[in-house]
Design a protein around this motif. Structure first.
Motif, PDB file in Angstrom:
ATOM      1  N   THR A 325       0.833  -1.203   0.000  1.00 43.10           N
ATOM      2  CA  THR A 325       0.000   0.000   0.000  1.00 43.10           C
ATOM      3  C   THR A 325       0.868   1.253   0.000  1.00 43.10           C
ATOM      4  O   THR A 325       0.579   2.231  -0.700  1.00 43.10           O
ATOM      5  CB  THR A 325      -0.937   0.001   1.223  1.00 43.10           C
ATOM      6  OG1 THR A 325      -1.722  -1.200   1.215  1.00 43.10           O
ATOM      7  CG2 THR A 325      -1.874   1.196   1.187  1.00 43.10           C
ATOM      8  N   SER A 326       1.952   1.211   0.767  1.00 43.65           N
ATOM      9  CA  SER A 326       2.889   2.342   0.779  1.00 43.65           C
ATOM     10  C   SER A 326       3.551   2.506  -0.582  1.00 43.65           C
ATOM     11  O   SER A 326       3.764   3.628  -1.057  1.00 43.65           O
ATOM     12  CB  SER A 326       3.958   2.125   1.859  1.00 43.65           C
ATOM     13  OG  SER A 326       3.372   2.061   3.139  1.00 43.65           O
ATOM     14  N   HIS A 328       2.245   1.785  -3.407  1.00 43.43           N
ATOM     15  CA  HIS A 328       1.231   2.371  -4.288  1.00 43.43           C
ATOM     16  C   HIS A 328       1.162   3.887  -4.111  1.00 43.43           C
ATOM     17  O   HIS A 328       1.007   4.636  -5.080  1.00 43.43           O
ATOM     18  CB  HIS A 328      -0.121   1.728  -3.979  1.00 43.43           C
ATOM     19  CG  HIS A 328      -1.271   2.309  -4.736  1.00 43.43           C
ATOM     20  ND1 HIS A 328      -1.192   2.671  -6.065  1.00 43.43           N
ATOM     21  CD2 HIS A 328      -2.544   2.597  -4.350  1.00 43.43           C
ATOM     22  CE1 HIS A 328      -2.351   3.149  -6.466  1.00 43.43           C
ATOM     23  NE2 HIS A 328      -3.182   3.125  -5.447  1.00 43.43           N
ATOM     24  N   LYS A 329       1.292   4.328  -2.867  1.00 41.68           N
ATOM     25  CA  LYS A 329       1.210   5.765  -2.589  1.00 41.68           C
ATOM     26  C   LYS A 329       2.480   6.505  -2.996  1.00 41.68           C
ATOM     27  O   LYS A 329       2.444   7.707  -3.268  1.00 41.68           O
ATOM     28  CB  LYS A 329       0.932   5.979  -1.095  1.00 41.68           C
ATOM     29  CG  LYS A 329      -0.438   5.470  -0.654  1.00 41.68           C
ATOM     30  CD  LYS A 329      -0.631   5.649   0.840  1.00 41.68           C
ATOM     31  CE  LYS A 329      -1.998   5.131   1.290  1.00 41.68           C
ATOM     32  NZ  LYS A 329      -2.182   5.261   2.757  1.00 41.68           N
ATOM     33  N   GLN A 331       4.702   7.524  -5.538  1.00 43.26           N
ATOM     34  CA  GLN A 331       4.662   7.599  -6.995  1.00 43.26           C
ATOM     35  C   GLN A 331       6.042   7.711  -7.634  1.00 43.26           C
ATOM     36  O   GLN A 331       6.169   7.628  -8.856  1.00 43.26           O
ATOM     37  CB  GLN A 331       3.793   8.784  -7.417  1.00 43.26           C
ATOM     38  CG  GLN A 331       2.354   8.688  -6.925  1.00 43.26           C
ATOM     39  CD  GLN A 331       1.499   9.853  -7.386  1.00 43.26           C
ATOM     40  OE1 GLN A 331       1.952  10.709  -8.144  1.00 43.26           O
ATOM     41  NE2 GLN A 331       0.256   9.896  -6.924  1.00 43.26           N
ATOM     42  N   ARG A 386      -9.574   4.037  -8.446  1.00 48.76           N
ATOM     43  CA  ARG A 386      -8.907   4.095  -7.136  1.00 48.76           C
ATOM     44  C   ARG A 386      -9.157   2.818  -6.345  1.00 48.76           C
ATOM     45  O   ARG A 386      -8.221   2.214  -5.793  1.00 48.76           O
ATOM     46  CB  ARG A 386      -9.416   5.303  -6.341  1.00 48.76           C
ATOM     47  CG  ARG A 386      -8.693   5.503  -5.006  1.00 48.76           C
ATOM     48  CD  ARG A 386      -9.430   6.479  -4.105  1.00 48.76           C
ATOM     49  NE  ARG A 386     -10.704   5.946  -3.651  1.00 48.76           N
ATOM     50  CZ  ARG A 386     -10.824   5.059  -2.659  1.00 48.76           C
ATOM     51  NH1 ARG A 386      -9.751   4.589  -2.039  1.00 48.76           N
ATOM     52  NH2 ARG A 386     -12.018   4.633  -2.295  1.00 48.76           N
TER      53      ARG A 386
END
Length: 495
Positions: A325-326, A328-329, A331, A386
Motif C-alpha cells: 500500500t505504501s 502504491h502511494k 509515486q 482508485r
C-alpha cells in the motif's frame, strides 16, 4: 495426538477441484519449519489422484533434504482432511522416524475428493497436520497457517456451425481463440465419425503455455435459446497434440430434431472452459509461537523468543499489505500510468502484471500501452479506478454499494482479475431485488456470468407480473431486445 504441546500446520487449497496433477503427482504445501530442537524443514504432500491407486488420495509428511537437525528424528504426527464444519477425517496418529529427504504417511488415505464432497466449501480443501518429537526435546510449539491458490481463468464462447446437415465425415470445422494480444492460444476442431450414427467429435489444441488443465463443459443452444448438456470433459495440454472428445448427441439425433437443434441448419455450440494456470499463490499466511517450560538451548533461540515477545517479528501478510500500500502511494517508483477522462493514476507494471494477465500481456509485448507508457481507462470512473488499484496492491475491498460493485465487476472482468470479479459477483447475488434485477441480468449476459444470470432470471420469472410491467424491464428491452425476448419466452414456456 497423545501428547499436549504439539506443533501444527493448517493448509488451505483454494480452487482445489481444478488441480491438474495426474497419478503420482503431488501438490506440495509451502515449506514450514518446526523446532526439534533445531530448525527442521517440512512439507505436506497431497497426491489428489494417488501414488499407485488413482481412485485414492495419497497424503504424506515430508522432511526436506536440505534440513538441519539429527540424521533421524522420531515424530508422532497426524494427517487430517477437515470437513466443512472443521472436524477431521478420523485417522489414528502415526509414529515414524524421518531421515532427510523422506516422506511418511498414507498411500491410500481416502477416496478421491470431488467438489460436491463434504470436505469442500467454496472449492477450498483444508488440511491439518499435528506433530511432536517423541523424545520431548521441543521447547517451542508453532501454529502455522498456509495457503495455496490454484490460479484459474474462465472462458466462454459460442460457435455457430452453418450448413451442419451437409457436413461430411471427411470435413473439419475449426474455431480459433485468440488472446488480448491477438495470439492464437487455442484451436478447436470439429468433425464427424464414420458410420450410421455419425458421432460428433471435437479436438482441442492448446498453445497457451500457462495452461495446466481445463475443465470443459459443452452445450448445444437450441431454437428456444436453451442450453442442452452435451458433455463435461477434462483436458490436459499435450505438447501441441490434439485431444479428442465425443459429444453426447450424434448427427442423427440432431437431424431427427432439426427444428429444435438446427434452426436454419445452424448448430450452435457453447463452450465453458475453466482453465488452471498454475499456482497463483503459495505461502505462510500466519504463524503463532508458544513455549514450554523447558530452558532454551542457546542464545540465538532466546533472542528469537524475545523478538516474538516484544512483537519485533511482524505478521507477514499484514506487513506485506502495508508495504505494498505504501508502494502504491509512493509515486516516485511508478513506471506506468492509468488515464481516465479526468485523472491520471501512476502505477507499477510489475504489480499490475502479477495481478492481471491482461496487464501482463500489455506490458510484456510491444503493445501501444507499453510504448506510450499509458493505459487508457477512460471507460472507468476515477473512484472505481482508485478502488480497483487498492485491491490490486493490497487485496483489500472497501465496503461495497450496488453501483460500485457493478462498476468494479466490469473492471475486474475487463482486466481478468478473477478474485475481484468473484467477490463483486457474490455481492450482487446477495443483494438482488426487484428494482435491480434487470440491471444484474444485463450485466451477467454481457459478461457471460452463468450463475448470476441464472439467479437473476429465476427472480424475474418468479415475479413476472411485476417485472414485465416495470420501467426497469422497459429499459432492458430498449438496451437489449434479444435478452428481453429470451426472458419473455422463458416465462411463456414456464407457464
Amino acid at each position: 495426538m497423545s501428547k499436549d504441546g504439539c506443533s501444527s500446520i493448517t493448509w488451505a487449497i483454494n480452487n482445489y477441484s481444478y488441480y491438474w496433477q495426474k497419478n503420482d503427482e503431488a501438490i506440495a504445501s509451502p515449506m514450514f519449519c518446526i523446532y526439534m530442537p533445531e530448525e527442521t524443514k517440512w512439507k505436506l504432500l497431497l497426491f489428489p489422484r494417488g501414488t499407485s491407486n488413482p481412485e485414492c488420495i495419497s497424503f504424506f509428511l515430508y522432511r526436506d533434504k536440505d534440513c538441519n537437525g539429527a540424521a533421524n528424528i522420531k515424530v508422532e504426527y497426524s494427517l487430517d482432511i477437515l470437513t466443512i464444519d472443521g472436524s477431521p477425517m478420523v485417522n489414528a496418529p502415526k509414529t515414524d522416524e524421518f531421515q532427510k529427504d523422506m516422506r511418511k504417511g498414507y498411500s491410500r488415505y481416502a477416496e478421491i475428493i470431488t467438489k460436491a464432497s463434504r470436505y469442500i466449501q467454496q472449492d477450498i480443501l483444508t488440511i491439518r497436520c499435528k506433530m511432536i518429537q517423541v523424545d520431548d526435546k521441543a521447547v517451542e510449539m508453532r501454529k502455522i497457517f498456509a495457503r495455496t491458490i490454484i490460479g484459474i481463468e474462465k472462458r466462454f464462447f459460442h460457435w455457430p456451425i452453418e450448413n451442419f446437415s451437409n457436413l461430411a465425415p471427411d470435413q473439419t470445422q475449426s474455431f480459433v481463440i485468440k488472446s488480448e494480444s491477438k495470439e492464437v492460444v487455442m484451436q478447436i476442431n470439429l468433425a464427424l465419425t464414420s458410420g450410421n450414427e455419425e458421432s460428433i467429435c471435437f479436438g482441442i489444441y492448446s498453445f497457451d503455455r500457462c495452461m495446466k488443465f481445463s475443465a470443459v463443459k459443452t452445450f448445444i443452444i437450441d431454437s428456444q435459446k436453451q442450453e442442452v448438456d452435451s458433455g463435461e470433459f477434462e483436458y490436459w495440454p499435450n505438447c501441441g497434440k490434439c485431444t479428442m472428445f465425443l459429444l453426447k448427441l450424434t448427427k442423427k439425433n440432431l437431424i431427427e430434431n432439426k427444428r429444435l437443434y438446427l434452426p436454419k441448419d445452424v448448430l450452435t455450440l457453447s463452450f465453458e472452459l475453466i482453465i488452471s494456470t498454475g499456482f497463483a499463490f503459495e505461502g505462510i499466511e500466519k504463524a503463532a509461537f508458544e513455549y514450554t517450560s523447558h530452558s532454551f538451548p542457546n542464545d540465538a533461540t532466546e533472542i528469537w523468543r524475545q523478538c516474538i515477545a516484544h512483537k519485533k517479528i511482524s505478521d507477514c501478510p499484514c506487513a506485506l499489505i502495508t508495504d505494498l500500500t505504501s508502494l502504491h502511494k509512493d509515486q516516485s517508483t511508478c513506471d506506468m500510468k492509468l488515464q481516465t477522462k479526468t485523472n491520471i493514476f501512476p502505477v507499477h507494471t510489475l504489480i499490475l502484471s502479477a495481478r492481471s494477465p491482461v496487464f501482463k500481456a500489455m506490458f510484456s509485448n510491444d503493445m501501444k500501452e507499453k510504448v506510450n507508457g499509458c493505459v487508457d481507462a477512460s471507460d472507468l470512473q476515477d473512484e472505481i479506478v482508485r478502488r480497483f488499484l487498492l485491491y490490486l496492491y493490497s487485496d483489500q475491498l472497501e465496503e461495497l454499494e450496488w453501483d460500485d460493485a457493478l462498476q468494479l465487476y466490469k473492471a475486474a472482468d475487463k482486466y481478468a482479475v478473477i478474485s475481484l470479479k468473484d467477490k463483486c459477483s457474490a455481492f450482487l447475488k446477495s443483494n438482488l431485488n426487484l428494482e435491480n434485477v434487470c440491471e444484474a441480468l444485463m450485466l451477467s449476459d454481457m459478461h457471460q456470468d452463468r450463475d448470476l444470470k441464472k439467479l437473476a432470471l429465476n427472480l424475474m420469472l418468479k415475479n413476472a407480473n411485476v417485472i414485465f410491467k416495470s420501467e426497469e424491464f422497459k429499459l432492458l428491452a430498449k438496451a437489449n431486445s434479444k435478452l428481453a425476448l429470451e426472458t419473455t419466452l422463458r416465462n411463456w414456456n414456464d407457464e
